[in-house]
Design a protein around this motif. Structure first.
Motif, PDB file in Angstrom:
ATOM      1  N   THR A 119       1.071   5.434  -0.366  1.00 14.29           N
ATOM      2  CA  THR A 119       0.343   6.699  -0.315  1.00 14.29           C
ATOM      3  C   THR A 119       1.284   7.831  -0.674  1.00 14.29           C
ATOM      4  OG1 THR A 119      -1.237   5.964   1.364  1.00 14.29           O
ATOM      5  CG2 THR A 119      -0.837   8.334   1.202  1.00 14.29           C
ATOM      6  N   SER A 120       0.878   8.679  -1.623  1.00  8.87           N
ATOM      7  CA  SER A 120       1.651   9.859  -2.005  1.00  8.87           C
ATOM      8  C   SER A 120       0.687  11.029  -2.163  1.00  8.87           C
ATOM      9  CB  SER A 120       2.392   9.620  -3.327  1.00  8.87           C
ATOM     10  OG  SER A 120       3.364   8.614  -3.208  1.00  8.87           O
ATOM     11  N   ARG A 121       0.789  11.974  -1.244  1.00  2.45           N
ATOM     12  CA  ARG A 121      -0.089  13.144  -1.289  1.00  2.45           C
ATOM     13  C   ARG A 121       0.743  14.400  -1.102  1.00  2.45           C
ATOM     14  NH1 ARG A 121      -4.252  10.479   3.041  1.00  2.45           N
ATOM     15  NH2 ARG A 121      -4.816   8.642   1.787  1.00  2.45           N
TER      16      ARG A 121
ATOM     17  N   LYS B  58       0.855  -1.183   0.000  1.00  2.00           N
ATOM     18  CA  LYS B  58       0.000   0.000   0.000  1.00  2.00           C
ATOM     19  C   LYS B  58       0.892   1.234   0.000  1.00  2.00           C
ATOM     20  CE  LYS B  58      -3.538   0.139   2.734  1.00  2.00           C
ATOM     21  NZ  LYS B  58      -4.364   0.070   3.982  1.00  2.00           N
TER      22      LYS B  58
ATOM     23  N   ASP C 231       3.082  13.915   2.309  1.00  2.00           N
ATOM     24  CA  ASP C 231       2.608  12.639   2.841  1.00  2.00           C
ATOM     25  C   ASP C 231       3.074  11.474   1.966  1.00  2.00           C
ATOM     26  OD1 ASP C 231       1.260  10.636   4.128  1.00  2.00           O
ATOM     27  OD2 ASP C 231      -0.739  11.502   3.894  1.00  2.00           O
ATOM     28  N   GLN C 232       4.038  10.708   2.472  1.00  4.63           N
ATOM     29  CA  GLN C 232       4.581   9.559   1.746  1.00  4.63           C
ATOM     30  C   GLN C 232       4.680   8.388   2.717  1.00  4.63           C
ATOM     31  OE1 GLN C 232       6.947   9.830  -1.600  1.00  4.63           O
ATOM     32  NE2 GLN C 232       5.056  10.935  -1.991  1.00  4.63           N
TER      33      GLN C 232
ATOM     34  N   ASP D 285      -2.558   5.271  -3.737  1.00  5.59           N
ATOM     35  CA  ASP D 285      -3.406   6.461  -3.780  1.00  5.59           C
ATOM     36  C   ASP D 285      -2.500   7.677  -3.847  1.00  5.59           C
ATOM     37  OD1 ASP D 285      -3.688   8.174  -1.057  1.00  5.59           O
ATOM     38  OD2 ASP D 285      -3.354   6.071  -0.511  1.00  5.59           O
ATOM     39  N   ASN D 286      -2.782   8.519  -4.824  1.00  4.46           N
ATOM     40  CA  ASN D 286      -1.903   9.650  -5.122  1.00  4.46           C
ATOM     41  C   ASN D 286      -2.757  10.897  -5.298  1.00  4.46           C
ATOM     42  OD1 ASN D 286      -0.336  11.582  -6.820  1.00  4.46           O
ATOM     43  ND2 ASN D 286       1.218   9.976  -6.753  1.00  4.46           N
TER      44      ASN D 286
ATOM     45  N   ASP E 283       5.577   5.976  -7.562  1.00  2.00           N
ATOM     46  CA  ASP E 283       4.857   4.902  -6.873  1.00  2.00           C
ATOM     47  C   ASP E 283       4.889   3.614  -7.686  1.00  2.00           C
ATOM     48  OD1 ASP E 283       3.794   6.685  -4.753  1.00  2.00           O
ATOM     49  OD2 ASP E 283       2.702   7.574  -6.420  1.00  2.00           O
TER      50      ASP E 283
ATOM     51  N   SER F 164      -6.402   6.590  -7.870  1.00  2.00           N
ATOM     52  CA  SER F 164      -6.184   5.335  -7.153  1.00  2.00           C
ATOM     53  C   SER F 164      -5.876   4.256  -8.180  1.00  2.00           C
ATOM     54  CB  SER F 164      -7.428   4.947  -6.346  1.00  2.00           C
ATOM     55  OG  SER F 164      -7.213   3.743  -5.642  1.00  2.00           O
TER      56      SER F 164
END
Length: 353
Positions: free
Chosen positions: A158-160, A156, A246-247, A235-236, A185, A221
């Protein structure tokens, strides 16, 4: 051996970062920095601050002069994505090793063509995927290979990001969220899984009007299936992370889990009657991966010196390029799509007279 003489193309955000690293490495000489004439005063100011006053500054109209300089051994490309293919191939054709910020090209055909040329010229083409050089991600990679968590089952990622550099001008030249952002990702998922995917599906939406006007989305996603049965979910988001860069990563195996959380600006915690207060998260991607960026550039220079073997294969970069194209098509159609074969990449050595 003699110093590695380098030309840097582009002195924007990433160019400044890599230029700073190059200035700190022994056995490296920065001879050229290439950028538009309007920013030459700022470039000179930076060169002065790095004690690189002997480096020359060239305009983008003088690219051939720089590439034909026989003293230049390697080039570092930090220009917009749309310029990468032409610069890479021009540099390879003049006998230079190439470090290029992702992506290598705007398509898998472009990436394949560039790697085929590099192989034929017996030159290194290195794509900058800095997470592979991050200490935490590298430790997770090693633990997976050691079997610490058993058989891999779920990844899983996550990259935001915040809205810091998401301008309309940037988006129009970025190549879209999959090529500019999710590409990291996608590479990380394949690298950690150690497999080439079977298929993927991608969904996305433009919540902000600017992204829709640029025919892009601001969140997506992605789900990827691997031959072993492992599944990766990504989810990016390019907006919304006002709380920090957020990584995060979770890797679930048959006998345990590995996890990477976000670094914070301080490890100090404040405990009181209303709860626990943590320091803010790091808000900038360069700050988050600063050591990794330095490590990958140092590795590239060692490759050019002949002191290290390149750890980034053509096949892995071409695979990610193909995945980007499938994400774009899947977003358009809503369908899960299989990955094509890599038969188009056929290395051919050119024997120089």
């Amino acid at each position: 051996m003699a110093a590695v003489t380098v030309a840097v193309f582009g002195c924007g955000r990433m160019g400044k970062l890599h230029l700073t690293t190059l200035a700190s490495l022994t056995g490296v000489r920065v001879k050229w920095v290439v950028d538009e004439a309007g920013v030459h005063p700022q470039v000179q100011q930076m060169l002065n601050s790095l004690r690189l006053q002997t480096a020359d500054i060239a305009d983008t109209t003088d690219i051939n002069t720089v590439l034909e300089d026989k003293e230049v051994t390697a080039v570092v490309i930090c220009t917009p994505a749309s310029t990468h293919e032409n610069l890479i191939q021009a540099a390879l054709n003049t006998g230079k090793h190439v470090f290029c910020e992702k992506p290598i090209g705007l398509s898998s055909e472009s990436a394949t063509s560039s790697y085929r040329l590099a192989t034929g010229k017996r030159l290194t083409l290195y794509c900058g995927f800095q997470r592979r050089k991050d200490a935490d991600f590298s430790e997770v990679y090693s633990k997976i290979r050691q079997g610490v968590i058993g058989k891999l089952r779920i990844l899983k990622l996550t990259s935001r990001d915040g809205p810091s550099h998401n301008t309309s001008a940037f988006l129009q030249h970025s190549g879209g969220i999959f090529l500019d952002s999710c590409v990291h990702d996608l590479d990380t998922a394949c690298w950690l899984a150690g497999e080439r995917p079977l298929s993927l599906v991608a969904y996305g939406h433009a919540h902000e009007e600017m992204f829709a006007e640029c025919q892009d989305v601001d969140m997506t996603s992605i789900m990827i299936k691997f031959p072993s049965g492992a599944i990766a979910t990504i989810d990016n988001s390019r907006t919304g992370a006002e709380y920090g860069y957020d990584q995060r990563l979770e890797v679930l195996g048959s006998s345990g889990m590995l996890k990477i959380e976000n670094p914070r600006t301080s490890s100090v915690q404040q405990w009181c009657d209303v709860g626990t207060v943590l320091a803010p998260m790091v808000h900038d991607g360069i700050q988050r991966y600063l050591a990794a960026y330095k490590s990958e550039m140092s590795h590239f220079i060692d490759i050019v010196k002949g002191e290290s073997q390149c750890d980034m294969t053509a096949e892995s970069v071409i695979t990610v390029s193909q995945m980007v194209e499938l994400c774009q098509e899947s977003l358009r159609t809503g369908h899960s799509l299989p990955l094509p074969q890599l038969h188009r990449y056929t290395p051919k050595i050119v024997h120089e007279p």
